[in-house]
Design a protein around this motif. Structure first.
Motif, PDB file in Angstrom:
ATOM      1  N   TYR A 124       0.861  -1.191   0.000  1.00 47.74           N
ATOM      2  CA  TYR A 124       0.000   0.000   0.000  1.00 47.74           C
ATOM      3  C   TYR A 124       0.889   1.229   0.000  1.00 47.74           C
ATOM      4  CZ  TYR A 124      -4.949  -1.233   0.444  1.00 47.74           C
ATOM      5  OH  TYR A 124      -6.234  -1.633   0.189  1.00 47.74           O
ATOM      6  N   HIS A 125       0.855   1.978  -1.077  1.00 45.87           N
ATOM      7  CA  HIS A 125       1.639   3.206  -1.177  1.00 45.87           C
ATOM      8  C   HIS A 125       0.658   4.374  -1.274  1.00 45.87           C
ATOM      9  CE1 HIS A 125       5.051   5.669  -3.212  1.00 45.87           C
ATOM     10  NE2 HIS A 125       5.090   5.760  -1.898  1.00 45.87           N
ATOM     11  N   LEU A 126       0.276   4.932  -0.119  1.00 45.41           N
ATOM     12  CA  LEU A 126      -0.729   5.974  -0.058  1.00 45.41           C
ATOM     13  C   LEU A 126      -0.118   7.357   0.059  1.00 45.41           C
ATOM     14  CD1 LEU A 126      -3.203   4.199   2.375  1.00 45.41           C
ATOM     15  CD2 LEU A 126      -3.344   4.318  -0.110  1.00 45.41           C
ATOM     16  N   GLN A 127       1.065   7.452   0.663  1.00 45.73           N
ATOM     17  CA  GLN A 127       1.750   8.737   0.804  1.00 45.73           C
ATOM     18  C   GLN A 127       2.972   8.711  -0.096  1.00 45.73           C
ATOM     19  OE1 GLN A 127       1.875   8.146   5.208  1.00 45.73           O
ATOM     20  NE2 GLN A 127       1.187  10.271   5.295  1.00 45.73           N
ATOM     21  N   THR A 128       2.929   9.488  -1.155  1.00 47.68           N
ATOM     22  CA  THR A 128       3.960   9.395  -2.184  1.00 47.68           C
ATOM     23  C   THR A 128       5.323   9.862  -1.692  1.00 47.68           C
ATOM     24  OG1 THR A 128       3.276  11.578  -2.995  1.00 47.68           O
ATOM     25  CG2 THR A 128       2.282   9.645  -4.035  1.00 47.68           C
ATOM     26  N   ASP A 129       5.354  10.610  -0.596  1.00 46.14           N
ATOM     27  CA  ASP A 129       6.636  11.076  -0.074  1.00 46.14           C
ATOM     28  C   ASP A 129       7.229  10.114   0.948  1.00 46.14           C
ATOM     29  OD1 ASP A 129       4.549  11.586   1.663  1.00 46.14           O
ATOM     30  OD2 ASP A 129       5.526  13.339   2.556  1.00 46.14           O
ATOM     31  N   LYS A 130       6.578   8.975   1.148  1.00 49.96           N
ATOM     32  CA  LYS A 130       7.071   7.999   2.121  1.00 49.96           C
ATOM     33  C   LYS A 130       7.128   6.621   1.482  1.00 49.96           C
ATOM     34  CE  LYS A 130       5.342  10.478   6.192  1.00 49.96           C
ATOM     35  NZ  LYS A 130       4.503  10.398   7.416  1.00 49.96           N
ATOM     36  N   LYS A 131       7.796   5.710   2.157  1.00 48.37           N
ATOM     37  CA  LYS A 131       7.893   4.349   1.652  1.00 48.37           C
ATOM     38  C   LYS A 131       6.548   3.641   1.783  1.00 48.37           C
ATOM     39  CE  LYS A 131      12.812   3.695   2.708  1.00 48.37           C
ATOM     40  NZ  LYS A 131      13.803   2.882   3.446  1.00 48.37           N
ATOM     41  N   PRO A 132       6.298   2.674   0.911  1.00 49.32           N
ATOM     42  CA  PRO A 132       5.010   1.959   0.994  1.00 49.32           C
ATOM     43  C   PRO A 132       4.957   1.043   2.220  1.00 49.32           C
ATOM     44  CG  PRO A 132       6.414   0.966  -0.676  1.00 49.32           C
ATOM     45  CD  PRO A 132       7.126   2.208  -0.222  1.00 49.32           C
ATOM     46  N   ASP A 133       3.735   0.775   2.673  1.00 46.18           N
ATOM     47  CA  ASP A 133       3.510  -0.244   3.706  1.00 46.18           C
ATOM     48  C   ASP A 133       3.475  -1.600   3.019  1.00 46.18           C
ATOM     49  OD1 ASP A 133       3.166   1.634   5.829  1.00 46.18           O
ATOM     50  OD2 ASP A 133       1.159   2.062   5.069  1.00 46.18           O
ATOM     51  N   VAL A 134       4.209  -2.555   3.569  1.00 49.28           N
ATOM     52  CA  VAL A 134       4.268  -3.902   2.998  1.00 49.28           C
ATOM     53  C   VAL A 134       3.901  -4.903   4.084  1.00 49.28           C
ATOM     54  CG1 VAL A 134       5.679  -5.623   1.824  1.00 49.28           C
ATOM     55  CG2 VAL A 134       6.064  -3.184   1.380  1.00 49.28           C
ATOM     56  N   PHE A 135       2.930  -5.777   3.800  1.00 50.70           N
ATOM     57  CA  PHE A 135       2.471  -6.766   4.762  1.00 50.70           C
ATOM     58  C   PHE A 135       2.570  -8.155   4.152  1.00 50.70           C
ATOM     59  CE2 PHE A 135       0.075  -2.845   5.441  1.00 50.70           C
ATOM     60  CZ  PHE A 135       0.411  -2.572   6.765  1.00 50.70           C
ATOM     61  N   THR A 136       2.961  -9.119   4.976  1.00 47.40           N
ATOM     62  CA  THR A 136       3.028 -10.523   4.571  1.00 47.40           C
ATOM     63  C   THR A 136       2.083 -11.306   5.462  1.00 47.40           C
ATOM     64  OG1 THR A 136       5.342 -10.245   3.923  1.00 47.40           O
ATOM     65  CG2 THR A 136       4.542 -12.506   4.200  1.00 47.40           C
ATOM     66  N   PRO A 137       0.842 -11.560   5.034  1.00 48.72           N
ATOM     67  CA  PRO A 137      -0.145 -12.212   5.906  1.00 48.72           C
ATOM     68  C   PRO A 137       0.227 -13.626   6.313  1.00 48.72           C
ATOM     69  CG  PRO A 137      -1.200 -11.169   4.019  1.00 48.72           C
ATOM     70  CD  PRO A 137       0.259 -11.160   3.753  1.00 48.72           C
ATOM     71  N   THR A 138       0.924 -14.351   5.411  1.00 47.16           N
ATOM     72  CA  THR A 138       1.334 -15.713   5.732  1.00 47.16           C
ATOM     73  C   THR A 138       2.701 -15.984   5.126  1.00 47.16           C
ATOM     74  OG1 THR A 138       0.808 -18.069   5.418  1.00 47.16           O
ATOM     75  CG2 THR A 138       0.026 -16.540   3.744  1.00 47.16           C
ATOM     76  N   PRO A 139       3.610 -16.640   5.851  1.00 51.45           N
ATOM     77  CA  PRO A 139       4.937 -16.928   5.302  1.00 51.45           C
ATOM     78  C   PRO A 139       4.957 -18.123   4.352  1.00 51.45           C
ATOM     79  CG  PRO A 139       4.779 -17.760   7.540  1.00 51.45           C
ATOM     80  CD  PRO A 139       3.478 -17.056   7.268  1.00 51.45           C
TER      81      PRO A 139
END
Length: 1249
Positions: free
Chosen positions: A1045-1060
């Motif tokens: 999820y990249h919602l703020q273009t001046d910041k790094k995106p949020d990255v989630f891994t729900p299951t390994p």
């Protein structure tokens, strides 16, 4: 007592501000026994037209308890006041605005000059001075007032504490032990810290009432360990350091305590094991004296006044004033309130408020500024001044709740320092600014100073601007929003600025200021955020952080979870663990269950703590074996799930080897009642299923385990009487004899069906309706239901009060209207559909109202919003019954069907009420009515004259019942891009109400897709916007799914891994993503929807451009740049099914297809992979598509199916070579089990089927 003012217009009209002492007309024996004065007096008060911000002030001559006020216009004139503010004060200098119970400060005035309008105060005030401030008046005339005040005198006992004093109330014995305590007092202070009372005992009891950060903390303990690690207070109130009186009332009986501050009550239970409060020697008021050192205190003691201090009926101040021996005075306690009155001013507007003050006698070599401020806003300009030598400017502003001092020099040069921490907390903060000795020093709250070094000494030039700047000062504009808050004690060059002179026009200049009052308000008290959400505020608004609550919306009112497994199935979900919220927006909260959707019935399964069989020996009636079952839900949640289900059951198995038969075992139901039937039989009868079926091993007994045998016996049955489920406890008491043994097993609670979904009523008379109890919806309410009709209009439901009301209706064939009035005038929200709604099809309606906004939604149309007015009434006060399908007037009734009516999470039983109501029948005729799901996966059932059809346009699935998956095989270069017709975030429901309402400002997305692949990394889905935001679902290099999820273009995106887990395993996997604000909920395969992930931003996607499946060029997602090789199916983004559009509308301008695209069946491929794994772990199934040199040719589905069938027999690898004649399709069968990747297979395109 009633006091009145009847002035002479010829005299009073020339007075700008008027302060008039009122004679006492009569006395009353109680606060409610008041006499209204004669209204025959002439005249009245009317200011001059040129007066700025006029008011009328009343002096009652002594402290009075005021219970009501009344107003008239000026006698025989066109002058009256239609609304006004009421301020009160002890001294006539520091004022406080009176607010009603729901925080509204506006009083309703007059509509003519003669009618008397009385306003009763929801909570009386004790004051000497009142001030009436007109807000609105007759537009065809002018302001005019005659006023009357109602109230009573009261006895006041006052003590003044100077911060170094206290009163000690000493007991007649060593210690005082009480089971019941009542403590009451009133206090006022300008300090945010200070102990009001304290007492403690040797066994560890204590009671402490303390002001802390402007709130009141009560520490109370009964018998807990004396040296407990942490003392946690109960906190009530806010902004209590405002120099105005606040009342405190403490009631304790045993461990139950009520703590009331002003009109807010907190009820709680004390800590500790005891039921009495044991205090040694004394109670101290005003501080905590250190033993052996009179006059010294462990904590900061109270600085201010206390009034009418009572401890268990004892008037402590009266005893102290009469110098009784029970009271010992420490320090200087006086018996008149001489607290200094600090006059404040309020900066009202965040855009136009300012205070301009001249420099006062500047000293040689610099200047100094000191002042105090309080605010809730994290941004705002506090001070601005021009400096010599020119062109230098000094700015002091609040930035992100810190103080920032900036010196602007020539050009773009500037120097900055920061100080203070969290200064936007509503507390008073002191600021000192000194420019001397080549330094500018900033000090906040006596913390270490911050300094800007200078090259040369500076002097102030012109005026000092506090809070903002006038439009005539362009150099001061644009740096920050104007300050919204309060200021007091403003010193310039050590001289105190007289704000009264400013108000009178004798000093400086100002705009949008309120003098003599700090009109700050705590909008988080009471906390209007629901379900434990955190409230934060600014000066004129509040917001709710719903993170981690499981709820969403402006006040966290709406559950983000479905109410049942049945609802998840209707939305297209598959079996797995899910959170369900059985009472929706009600208080119970969500709980996790397993939803089994493999059968026709959808089962809700709730497990407990003892799932394995339990062996019992050596138990007796005196010492029985007891097992308590703890479920994954609370008792209230279990009750809601069971009552809302069509049927529930729980398997019970009891096996025993018993020496002699004695029925000494039983179980407890959910209410703790003893039950002795054992499944498969009616409640209340001590029999097992074998007795009903007449196959017990010994027919002399009703259960096998009761028989006197030396072999294992078994009683297995299913408990299905809903009112007793689930089993909460089992007791085994007969295995203590030689050779006796028992084994039992209690299965999980299993329920199916949702009684509310198809609970319906049919209205076939316009005058008919169903009635229910009054809605309990003062602060928040949500109403949802389905309807179908052929009538052009009709009222769905209505509930009225004396003036307030709430109504939902079909106002025209294509318009649904939600209207209500909470005291601010009628509010109307309408949604207009592009198709008629009286088409005899089911339509969904949801309406909600809370303290911040109202909304309404119809079907899948965008929500319509209407913001609540600032500082308006909040409470919806209803008194009549709730009418469903009509109104109390029996007019404009609804003709048609209503089903699944839910209000605030409570489902209404329409069918049961319809059975006893003329003109209404239970249920609803038609093919699309009933608990059986005719259309699946969000498909909509459409009634026809001779049957029904399924509208699958809103579903990612196809087929006649929307249950046929839409699947496509991709190769490395394949992609499908869906371009939105208009930016998605600005799609709105355009109606006649567009000017008064707004679209949904909170972000939300729903994403679902299924896939099969053996490739990693891989790109599955990307959503991009014109503003460079994006959402991406990819498989990482280890095969785990990642959500970006990249919602703020001046910041790094949020990255989630729900299951390994590695999902590139050739099996079918389903991913569902749901976002509301900052909360992200993810379901992968059958893992269910768990607790949310938290995004760094709740921003919405602005101007959505496109959605891409497969390969996409993205530098930030380079790991997935290889695209996707495999099968995608049933892709849905909100209400768009891009894969389905690509296959059914190949020529559409909305869809762009790159690379080969083959319709496939992901489910069949996954089954093939599973079968292959069972036959040979080394075998690899691949299909290589034949691609011509100049023209692309597809391996058709029929050929693929034939190849798969052939492979299942031959167990050989299949591929289609790229080279060859243009019209020739070759299928080469490898002689070995593996493709020779060093040979011709290198030139083939690999596609997983």
């Amino acid at each position: 007592m009633s006091s009145a003012l009847w002035g002479r217009s010829t005299t009073l009209s020339a007075i700008t501000k008027l302060s008039v002492p009122l004679p006492l007309i009569s006395a009353c024996v109680s606060p409610s026994a008041c006499i209204f004065c004669s209204s025959s007096g002439a005249g009245g008060w009317s200011p001059m037209v040129t007066d700025q911000e006029p008011w009328l002030q009343v002096d009652l001559r002594e402290q009075m308890e005021v219970t009501a006020v009344a107003t008239q216009g000026r006698y025989d004139s066109w002058d009256w006041v239609s609304s006004y503010l009421l301020l009160y004060s002890d001294t006539g200098r520091a004022w406080k605005q009176y607010r009603h119970e729901d925080g509204v400060g506006r009083f309703v005035g007059n509509g003519n000059s003669e009618t008397i309008v009385q306003n009763k105060l929801s909570h009386p005030v004790r004051t000497r001075f009142l001030r009436f401030v007109p807000l609105d008046w007759n537009p065809s005339g002018w302001m005019g007032l005659r006023v009357e005040v109602y109230g009573c005198s009261y006895k006041s006992y006052v003590a003044d504490f100077d911060g170094r004093s206290s009163l000690l109330y000493r007991f007649n014995q060593k210690s005082m032990s009480t089971v019941k305590d009542v403590i009451s007092l009133r206090f006022k202070s300008h300090q945010a810290e200070g102990v009001l009372l304290h007492g403690e005992g040797q066994r560890g009891d204590y009671i402490t009432l303390e002001l802390h950060r402007g709130r009141l903390d009560l520490y109370l303990n009964l018998g807990e360990a004396r040296f407990s690690s942490h003392r946690v207070p109960v906190t009530v109130g806010s902004l209590l350091d405002d120099q105005h009186w606040h009342s405190v009332h403490i009631e304790r009986f045993n461990k139950q305590v009520n703590l009331t501050v002003d009109s807010y009550t907190q009820r709680f239970q004390t800590k500790g094991e005891g039921h009495s409060l044991e205090v040694d020697y004394e109670l101290s008021f005003g501080g905590i004296p250190l033993p052996g050192k009179p006059g010294t205190f462990l904590r900061k003691n109270f600085n201010g006044c206390m009034e009418n201090l009572y401890y268990n009926g004892i008037n402590v101040i009266d005893l102290a004033k009469r110098r009784k021996p029970q009271i010992h005075s420490v320090g200087n306690v006086t018996f008149s309130c001489s607290q200094p009155q600090l006059v404040a001013c309020t900066f009202v507007s965040s855009s136009s408020s300012f205070l301009s003050l001249p420099s006062a006698s500047p000293g040689a070599g610099g200047f100094s500024i000191r002042f105090q401020f309080r605010t809730w806003n994290p941004e705002g300009l506090l001070l601005s001044v021009q400096l010599n030598p020119d062109p230098q400017k000094l700015r002091l502003q609040i930035s992100n709740s810190w103080l920032r001092l900036t010196l602007h020099s020539s050009g773009r040069q500037k120097s900055e320092v920061s100080a203070g921490r969290r200064v936007s907390d509503g507390l008073w903060h002191s600021v000192s600014l000194d420019a001397r000795n080549l330094q500018i020093t900033l000090t906040v709250d006596n913390e270490p100073s911050s300094t800007i070094e200078l090259w040369e000494q500076v002097q102030s030039r012109g005026s000092f601007y506090f809070g903002g700047c006038p439009a005539t000062a362009p150099d001061c504009q644009g740096f920050a929003p104007a300050f919204q808050g309060c200021m007091q004690l403003i010193f310039i060059n050590s001289q105190l600025m007289n704000l009264s002179h400013v108000q009178q026009g004798l000093l400086g200049n100002y705009n949008e200021l309120q003098f003599d009052t700090c009109n700050i308000k705590d909008r988080c008290l009471p906390n209007l955020c629901e379900h434990g959400a955190r409230c934060s505020q600014m000066w004129s608004s509040f917001s709710c952080d719903c993170s981690g609550t499981g709820y969403a919306g402006a006040t966290c009112h709406n559950s983000i979870y479905e109410s049942s497994c049945e609802a998840y199935k209707l939305s297209g979900s598959s079996s797995g663990f899910y959170f369900i919220d059985p009472d929706g927006s009600g208080p119970l909260g969500p709980t996790q269950v397993y939803c089994n959707m493999t059968e026709k019935k959808v089962w809700t399964v709730l497990s407990h703590n003892s799932t394995a069989p339990v062996t019992v020996q050596t138990s007796s009636l005196q010492k029985p074996h007891v097992m308590i079952f703890n479920y994954s839900a609370s008792a209230e949640q279990l009750r809601a799930i069971v009552s809302g289900s069509e049927q529930c059951q729980q398997e019970l198995a009891d096996c025993g080897f018993v020496a002699d038969g004695s029925p000494l075992s039983w179980w407890l139901d959910r209410e703790g009642e003893k039950r002795s039937y054992w499944g498969g039989f009616l409640p209340g009868v001590q029999q097992c299923s074998c007795s009903l079926e007449e196959n017990c091993i010994d027919m002399n007994y009703f259960c096998n385990c009761d028989a006197d045998t030396d072999t294992w016996a078994n009683d297995t049955g299913v408990l299905s009487y809903k009112d007793h489920l689930p089993v909460s406890q089992i007791v085994i008491g007969d295995t203590d004899r030689m050779g006796s043994q028992a084994v039992y097993h209690i299965g999980p609670l299993r329920c199916y069906g949702d009684r509310s979904i198809w609970n319906a009523a049919s209205f076939y008379q316009e005058s008919s309706y169903l009635y229910f109890p009054t809605l309990q919806a003062e602060l928040a309410s949500d109403i949802s239901f389905y309807f179908k009709t052929s009538a052009p209009s009709g009222v769905f439901l209505e509930n009225q009060g004396l003036k307030d009301f709430i109504r939902v209706e079909l106002s025209s064939p294509s318009v649904v209207t939600f209207s209500f009035d909470v005291g601010n005038g009628p509010a109307v929200l309408s949604v207009k559909s592009h198709v008629p709604l009286n088409d005899r099809q089911w339509h969904y309606v949801r309406a909600e109202r809370n303290a911040k906004e109202a909304s309404v939604q119809v079907d899948q149309l965008p929500l319509r919003f209407l913001e609540a007015p600032a500082d308006g009434h909040l409470r919806l006060r209803l008194s009549s019954q709730l009418f469903v399908g009509g109104t109390a007037s029996q007019q404009r009734g609804f003709l048609g069907c209503i089903r699944s009516l839910t209000v605030n999470g409570v489902s209404f039983d329409l069918e049961e009420r319809a059975k006893m109501t003329p003109g209404v029948s239970a249920g609803c005729p038609g093919y699309c009515t009933g608990s059986s799901s005719l259309c699946h996966n969000r498909g909509r059932c459409v009634e026809k004259s001779n049957g029904y059809i399924c509208d699958c346009s809103q579903s990612a699935y196809g087929g006649t019942t929307c249950n046929q998956e839409v699947s496509v095989s991709f190769d490395r270069e394949s992609s499908v891009t869906y371009t939105f017709q208009e930016p998605f975030s600005v799609m709105q429901n355009r109606s006649s109400q567009a000017s008064t309402s707004s679209t949904d400002s909170r972000a939300r997305e729903d994403v679902a897709l299924s896939f099969v692949t053996s490739q990693r990394p891989a790109m599955l889905l990307t959503v991009s916007t014109f503003s460079q935001q994006y959402i991406a679902v990819i498989l990482a290099t280890n095969g785990s799914v990642q959500i970006w999820y990249h919602l703020q273009t001046d910041k790094k995106p949020d990255v989630f891994t729900p299951t390994p887990s590695n999902l590139a395993d050739g099996r079918l996997h389903r991913i569902r993503i749901h976002r509301v604000g900052k909360n992200l909920y993810v379901q992968v395969s059958n893992t269910g929807t768990g607790r949310p992930y938290t995004l760094s931003s709740d921003a919405e996607l602005i101007l959505i451009r496109s959605l891409t499946l497969g390969k996409v060029a993205s530098k930030s997602l380079c790991r997935a740049s290889k695209g996707f090789i495999g099968c995608l199916s049933s892709v849905q983004f909100n209400h768009v099914a891009p894969l389905k559009v690509a296959l059914t509308n190949r020529g559409s301008s909305l869809v762009t297809i790159r690379g080969p695209l083959v319709q496939s069946n992901c489910g069949a491929l996954a089954e093939s992979h599973t079968l292959q794994g069972k036959t040979s772990t080394s075998m690899t199934l691949m299909i290589y598509l034949f691609r011509l040199t100049n023209t692309r040719a597809d391996c058709f589905s029929l050929l693929i199916c034939a190849i798969i069938r052939k492979w299942n027999k031959s167990k050989r690898t299949i591929y289609c070579p790229r080279s060859g004649a243009q019209n020739q399709h070759l299928v080469s069968w490898a002689e070995t089990e593996h493709v020779n990747r060093s040979g011709s297979a290198q030139n083939h395109t690999e596609v997983m089927i």
